[in-house]
Design a protein around this motif. Structure first.
Motif, PDB file in Angstrom:
ATOM      1  N   HIS A  41       0.975  -1.293  -0.140  1.00 42.01           N
ATOM      2  CA  HIS A  41      -0.194   0.011  -0.495  1.00 42.01           C
ATOM      3  C   HIS A  41       0.827   1.116   0.386  1.00 42.01           C
ATOM      4  CE1 HIS A  41      -3.204  -2.519   0.253  1.00 42.01           C
ATOM      5  NE2 HIS A  41      -3.073  -3.220   1.601  1.00 42.01           N
ATOM      6  N   ILE A  42       1.887   1.682   1.164  1.00 45.29           N
ATOM      7  CA  ILE A  42       3.192   2.387   1.162  1.00 45.29           C
ATOM      8  C   ILE A  42       4.037   1.971   0.263  1.00 45.29           C
ATOM      9  CG2 ILE A  42       3.662   4.623   2.231  1.00 45.29           C
ATOM     10  CD1 ILE A  42       1.232   3.133   3.860  1.00 45.29           C
ATOM     11  N   PRO A  43       3.929   1.572  -1.151  1.00 45.81           N
ATOM     12  CA  PRO A  43       5.635   1.210  -2.138  1.00 45.81           C
ATOM     13  C   PRO A  43       6.485   2.764  -2.377  1.00 45.81           C
ATOM     14  CG  PRO A  43       3.790   1.649  -3.401  1.00 45.81           C
ATOM     15  CD  PRO A  43       2.895   2.316  -2.385  1.00 45.81           C
ATOM     16  N   ILE A  44       7.784   1.557  -1.629  1.00 43.09           N
ATOM     17  CA  ILE A  44       9.325   2.607  -1.670  1.00 43.09           C
ATOM     18  C   ILE A  44       9.605   2.847  -3.022  1.00 43.09           C
ATOM     19  CG2 ILE A  44      11.385   3.365  -1.027  1.00 43.09           C
ATOM     20  CD1 ILE A  44      10.714   2.072   1.493  1.00 43.09           C
ATOM     21  N   PRO A  45       9.591   3.304  -3.990  1.00 46.96           N
ATOM     22  CA  PRO A  45       9.541   3.265  -5.744  1.00 46.96           C
ATOM     23  C   PRO A  45      11.214   2.676  -5.644  1.00 46.96           C
ATOM     24  CG  PRO A  45      10.050   5.939  -4.770  1.00 46.96           C
ATOM     25  CD  PRO A  45       9.424   5.103  -4.013  1.00 46.96           C
ATOM     26  N   HIS A  46      10.697   1.724  -6.505  1.00 47.49           N
ATOM     27  CA  HIS A  46      12.134   1.553  -7.173  1.00 47.49           C
ATOM     28  C   HIS A  46      12.730   2.227  -8.334  1.00 47.49           C
ATOM     29  CE1 HIS A  46      15.284  -1.640  -7.773  1.00 47.49           C
ATOM     30  NE2 HIS A  46      15.116  -1.761  -8.854  1.00 47.49           N
ATOM     31  N   ILE A  47      13.880   2.705  -7.505  1.00 49.07           N
ATOM     32  CA  ILE A  47      14.278   3.336  -8.945  1.00 49.07           C
ATOM     33  C   ILE A  47      15.897   2.698  -9.907  1.00 49.07           C
ATOM     34  CG2 ILE A  47      15.524   6.290 -10.187  1.00 49.07           C
ATOM     35  CD1 ILE A  47      14.025   7.242  -7.013  1.00 49.07           C
ATOM     36  N   PRO A  48      15.888   2.724 -10.965  1.00 49.07           N
ATOM     37  CA  PRO A  48      16.682   1.871 -11.858  1.00 49.07           C
ATOM     38  C   PRO A  48      18.569   2.431 -11.506  1.00 49.07           C
ATOM     39  CG  PRO A  48      15.060   2.344 -13.218  1.00 49.07           C
ATOM     40  CD  PRO A  48      15.053   3.251 -11.944  1.00 49.07           C
ATOM     41  N   PRO A  49      19.478   1.657 -10.728  1.00 43.96           N
ATOM     42  CA  PRO A  49      20.397   2.247 -10.688  1.00 43.96           C
ATOM     43  C   PRO A  49      20.582   3.324 -11.863  1.00 43.96           C
ATOM     44  CG  PRO A  49      20.221  -0.499 -10.455  1.00 43.96           C
ATOM     45  CD  PRO A  49      19.608   0.292 -11.244  1.00 43.96           C
ATOM     46  N   LEU A  50      22.103   3.851 -11.510  1.00 39.67           N
ATOM     47  CA  LEU A  50      22.466   4.712 -13.262  1.00 39.67           C
ATOM     48  C   LEU A  50      23.638   4.705 -13.275  1.00 39.67           C
ATOM     49  CD1 LEU A  50      22.284   8.647 -10.465  1.00 39.67           C
ATOM     50  CD2 LEU A  50      20.513   7.045 -12.728  1.00 39.67           C
TER      51      LEU A  50
ATOM     52  N   ASP B 188      26.601   3.176 -12.469  1.00 36.84           N
ATOM     53  CA  ASP B 188      28.489   3.853 -11.700  1.00 36.84           C
ATOM     54  C   ASP B 188      28.897   2.845  -9.960  1.00 36.84           C
ATOM     55  OD1 ASP B 188      26.209   4.336  -9.805  1.00 36.84           O
ATOM     56  OD2 ASP B 188      26.422   6.468  -9.918  1.00 36.84           O
ATOM     57  N   GLY B 189      27.730   1.906 -10.226  1.00 43.84           N
ATOM     58  CA  GLY B 189      28.196   0.561  -9.764  1.00 43.84           C
ATOM     59  C   GLY B 189      27.412   0.721  -8.136  1.00 43.84           C
ATOM     60  N   SER B 190      26.791   1.630  -7.970  1.00 46.32           N
ATOM     61  CA  SER B 190      25.700   1.514  -7.005  1.00 46.32           C
ATOM     62  C   SER B 190      24.212   1.370  -7.574  1.00 46.32           C
ATOM     63  CB  SER B 190      25.658   3.281  -5.808  1.00 46.32           C
ATOM     64  OG  SER B 190      27.072   3.293  -6.069  1.00 46.32           O
ATOM     65  N   ILE B 191      23.930   0.957  -5.939  1.00 46.64           N
ATOM     66  CA  ILE B 191      22.377   1.196  -6.695  1.00 46.64           C
ATOM     67  C   ILE B 191      21.481   0.990  -6.619  1.00 46.64           C
ATOM     68  CG2 ILE B 191      20.466  -1.429  -6.234  1.00 46.64           C
ATOM     69  CD1 ILE B 191      22.378  -3.138  -5.209  1.00 46.64           C
ATOM     70  N   ASN B 192      21.561   2.110  -4.790  1.00 44.77           N
ATOM     71  CA  ASN B 192      20.370   3.695  -4.783  1.00 44.77           C
ATOM     72  C   ASN B 192      21.676   4.126  -4.791  1.00 44.77           C
ATOM     73  OD1 ASN B 192      20.973   2.694  -2.308  1.00 44.77           O
ATOM     74  ND2 ASN B 192      19.695   0.795  -2.686  1.00 44.77           N
ATOM     75  N   PHE B 193      21.444   5.399  -3.979  1.00 40.32           N
ATOM     76  CA  PHE B 193      21.547   7.372  -3.711  1.00 40.32           C
ATOM     77  C   PHE B 193      22.940   7.287  -2.474  1.00 40.32           C
ATOM     78  CE2 PHE B 193      17.581   6.744  -1.055  1.00 40.32           C
ATOM     79  CZ  PHE B 193      18.224   6.955  -0.322  1.00 40.32           C
ATOM     80  N   MET B 194      22.288   5.579  -1.389  1.00 40.65           N
ATOM     81  CA  MET B 194      22.922   4.934  -0.434  1.00 40.65           C
ATOM     82  C   MET B 194      24.601   4.709  -0.744  1.00 40.65           C
ATOM     83  SD  MET B 194      21.498   6.079   2.865  1.00 40.65           S
ATOM     84  CE  MET B 194      23.104   5.410   3.434  1.00 40.65           C
ATOM     85  N   GLY B 195      24.641   3.711  -1.526  1.00 39.00           N
ATOM     86  CA  GLY B 195      25.928   3.114  -2.685  1.00 39.00           C
ATOM     87  C   GLY B 195      26.230   4.583  -3.366  1.00 39.00           C
ATOM     88  N   ARG B 196      26.026   5.498  -3.764  1.00 41.69           N
ATOM     89  CA  ARG B 196      26.176   6.277  -4.611  1.00 41.69           C
ATOM     90  C   ARG B 196      27.007   7.088  -2.937  1.00 41.69           C
ATOM     91  NH1 ARG B 196      21.667   6.700  -7.741  1.00 41.69           N
ATOM     92  NH2 ARG B 196      21.005   8.105  -6.903  1.00 41.69           N
ATOM     93  N   LEU B 197      26.119   7.806  -2.071  1.00 41.97           N
ATOM     94  CA  LEU B 197      26.510   8.250  -1.568  1.00 41.97           C
ATOM     95  C   LEU B 197      28.381   8.097  -0.549  1.00 41.97           C
ATOM     96  CD1 LEU B 197      26.742  10.776   0.448  1.00 41.97           C
ATOM     97  CD2 LEU B 197      25.407   9.750   1.486  1.00 41.97           C
TER      98      LEU B 197
END
Length: 733
Positions: free
Chosen positions: A478-487, A489-498
């Motif tokens: 009901h409250i999904p967290i959007p799954h944004i495709p990786p960019l 750069d070797g990271s899966i999401n913003f936490m990896g990029r950070l």
């Protein structure tokens, strides 16, 4: 013609929806006409919805089908807004009518008995009037009328509710007899007697009308109001529904009736299952009910979306326009600080948000299939869903770095993201009273869920047994967290990029760390690159949950580096030349309590022989050291934040941890107590206590055990030689 029909029906049904028109008395008298009108509305809706719906897959490529559809749409002057209005009004009309009929059926027996009793009592009173015992003005004694009225009272009393056919016929006969006696004996001349007779006829008429309301009436209404044919087609009206809600939030109350009408589609797949007595009845019911509830949530999601669009304006005004009022201000500058126009705009936006909330909460709790739909819960879930979408998008966009940038974008990006998150949080806290919800609680729960989900997904690259999106405990239907495709750069999401950007900025090959200043300096220019303020900016941008997530990712990275390092060391030990050199070096150091002869030659020769291994070891050891330093700084920032934001909870946790450590020491030092007796209890407690301690930085990262490896007697000389080989570089820095 069809359009005129739709407009005409809309006008008629709107007349029925006027307050005070559809009342019990009118429904009892006109139930047949109302059912006929209801049937007419549904026939019109069924025809136009089915004939103007989008073509199914396969038929949409057929030219003839397209022409026919276009011809129907053109000839009928199809207007989705008018059709939706008719659907909305018809559903509300059916809902009101069904509620009244259901109420009449529920109270039918009691009211019928009560009317019969009152009719009997009134006729007996009338008989007493003609007996002279209860004299009325200008009413003479008449034994014949007295006897006749008593006889009629007994006839009414003998009516049987169960035999409603016979009772209805007899009631009609009694009413006819009352009319005849009223005319024959000229009882109209006395207003009191006439009133008695009219009241009796009204009561008897109500009894007949109540008999006409049968259980089959509800079945007929359900059959006529069936909307199962539009189970898929109704989705084409979603945009019209949402636009209507945006224009008039009170439309939500009418939509409730539409959703209930749509729930009739649940009956069709369940009929046969119920008839055969299958055990799958509840499972199938729950599935279709869940699908309908999901659609209801989809339609009503426009309310949180509209609220957040208004909230975005409030965020902008509070972040960029409104100035905080100082403790002291000059009188001449009060008008400047007041910012009346801007504050009026904020107040107007807040009022609009409260209107949307109020209209949503006016929608009563509704049973959709077998699932109870609570409007407050739907609104809260909708707000959470939109909040998750907005925050996840902000984190994704705000933590995207350009690796080709001349100077690091880390600090500017963190500042911008921190401002945006502050604006979100302040505005969300600002409107929480107007939407009747705990804004701070929702904010913390959803932000922590977003961070933990992204950390979990980023950690999959370090795990053998991966946790996929559908398996995650942080993901919700009901409250999904959007799954944004990786960019890419070797990271899966913003936490990896950070975390990778932080590692890039503090790369030990380009920077060195000064412990006294808690600062990383550039090796070439000796200028500071980042300092302890970096971690304050991180906490402002991603919160304490984000810092804990970074700490967890760094732990995984350390484990990976240590695994690679142990593999390299094992390779060195397995090499005969290297192992012989280390063994020879170790023998030269014995005895260890005295200084060896010619140390310069021994150390220099040994370091030179292992020169090929030092760069590889340096690469991994420096990475481990770099990440350990970052973990130390993160722990320090978490501790400082916990002491400041929740001092009492922090010290309560610290006291508990200290006492628990003393208990562990006492158990293992007391010879009379077997350690295994309390091991299970302590392990369970440690399992729960560990994450709490890490979340406030109450852990010594240098004492942490990351991996287990077999000890080797040549490890000490290897590390000694490696350390000696790096001393010149340390002195140079």
């Amino acid at each position: 013609m069809i359009r005129e029909k739709v407009i005409k029906l809309n006008k008629q049904v709107e007349q029925y929806l006027i307050e005070g028109v559809l009342v019990e008395e009118y429904v009892l008298k006109s139930i047949s006409a109302l059912l006929k009108f209801m049937k007419e509305c549904n026939i019109c809706l069924r025809w136009i919805i089915l004939h103007t719906s989008e073509l199914p897959v396969g038929a949409d490529n057929n030219k003839r089908c397209k022409q026919m559809l276009q011809m129907v749409v053109t000839d009928s002057q199809y207007n989705p807004a008018d059709v939706f209005k008719l659907l909305l009004n018809t559903a509300q009309f059916e809902f009101n009518l069904k509620e009244l009929v259901s109420l009449l059926l529920a109270e039918k027996h009691e009211r019928w008995i009560a009317n019969r009793k009152e009719a009997v009592e009134r006729l007996i009173e009338l008989a007493d009037v003609f007996s002279g015992a209860m004299p009325l003005t200008r009413v003479e004694k008449n034994d014949n009328l007295q006897t006749w009225f008593r006889k009629m009272a007994k006839s009414i009393e003998s009516l049987d509710f169960q035999d409603w056919t016979s009772a209805g016929r007899q009631t009609n006969q009694i009413m006819t007899a009352l009319d005849e006696v009223q005319q024959f004996h000229e009882l109209d001349a006395n207003m009191q007697v006439k009133q008695f007779l009219n009241d009796n006829k009204r009561l008897l008429s109500t009894m007949i009308l109540l008999n006409n309301v049968q259980e089959s009436t509800i079945s007929i209404m359900d059959l006529v109001a069936d909307l199962s044919y539009a189970w898929i087609i109704i989705d084409s009206f979603t945009g019209v529904m949402q636009e209507g809600i945006k224009r008039s939030p009170s439309l939500v109350t009418k939509l409730r009736a539409t959703f209930l009408k749509l729930s009739s589609a649940l009956d069709l797949p369940l009929v046969r299952i119920n008839q055969v007595g299958s055990n799958d009845l509840m499972t199938v019911s729950h599935y279709y009910s869940g699908e309908l509830v999901a659609y209801v949530r989809k339609v009503l999601q426009i309310i949180p979306e509209t609220m957040f669009s208004m909230l975005a304006s409030i965020v902008y005004l509070q972040t960029n326009t409104l100035r905080e009022l100082p403790l002291r201000a000059e009188k001449d500058k009060l008008r400047d600080y007041a910012q009346l126009e801007e504050r009026h705009q904020v107040a107007k936006l807040t009022h609009d948000i409260s209107i949307f909330t109020e209209s949503m909460l006016l929608m009563k709790t509704t049973l959709v299939g077998i699932i109870k739909l609570d409007p407050k819960r739907v609104l809260e879930d909708g707000i959470r869903k939109e909040l998750v979408k907005q925050v996840a998008t902000a984190l994704h966009n705000g933590l995207t770095f350009n690796p080709r940038a001349k100077s690091s974008e880390l600090i500017p990006k963190l500042d911008a993201l921190g401002n945006q998150m502050d604006g979100f949080r302040r505005s969300f806290e600002y409107v929480q009273d107007y939407v009747g919800m705990y804004g701070l609680k929702i904010w913390q729960e959803e932000v922590s869920r977003i961070i933990n989900y992204n950390v979990e997904q980023e950690s999959n690259s370090f795990l053998k047994q991966k946790i996929y999106d559908f398996q995650s405990t942080f993901q919700s239907r009901h409250i999904p967290i959007p799954h944004i495709p990786p960019l890419g750069d070797g990271s899966i999401n913003f936490m990896g990029r950070l975390v990778r950007e932080i590692l890039r900025v503090t790369d030990p090959r380009a920077t060195f760390y000064a412990e006294q200043r808690n600062t990383w300096y550039d090796i070439r220019t000796k200028q500071p690159v980042v300092d302890i303020l970096l971690f304050k900016k991180l906490r402002r941008a991603v919160g304490s949950f984000g810092l804990s997530g970074l700490d967890r990712l760094l732990s995984f990275m350390i484990v990976k580096e240590l695994q690679l390092l142990t593999g390299i060391i094992q390779t060195i030990f397995q090499n005969k030349e290297s192992s012989d050199m280390l063994d020879s070096f170790m023998r030269q150091l014995t005895p260890i309590d005295s200084i060896i002869a010619q140390p310069n030659r021994v150390y220099t020769n040994s370091v030179a022989k292992g020169a090929s291994a030092w760069p590889t070891l340096s690469t991994h050891l420096m990475k481990v050291g770099q990440m350990q330093l970052l973990r130390q700084q993160i722990a320090h920032e978490l501790t400082a934040a916990a002491k400041y934001d929740s001092k009492y909870l922090f010290y309560a946790l610290k006291a508990f941890n200290d006492s628990f450590l003393q208990d562990i020491q006492q158990v293992y030092t007391n010879s009379s107590t077997q350690p295994n007796e309390s091991a299970d209890t302590m392990n369970e407690l440690l399992y729960e206590l560990g994450p709490l301690l890490e979340s406030v930085g109450m852990n010594d990262v240098l004492q942490r055990v990351y991996i287990s490896a077999q000890n080797h007697f040549l490890l000490i000389p290897l590390l000694v030689l490696y350390t000696i080989s790096q001393v010149p570089r340390m002195i140079t820095l």
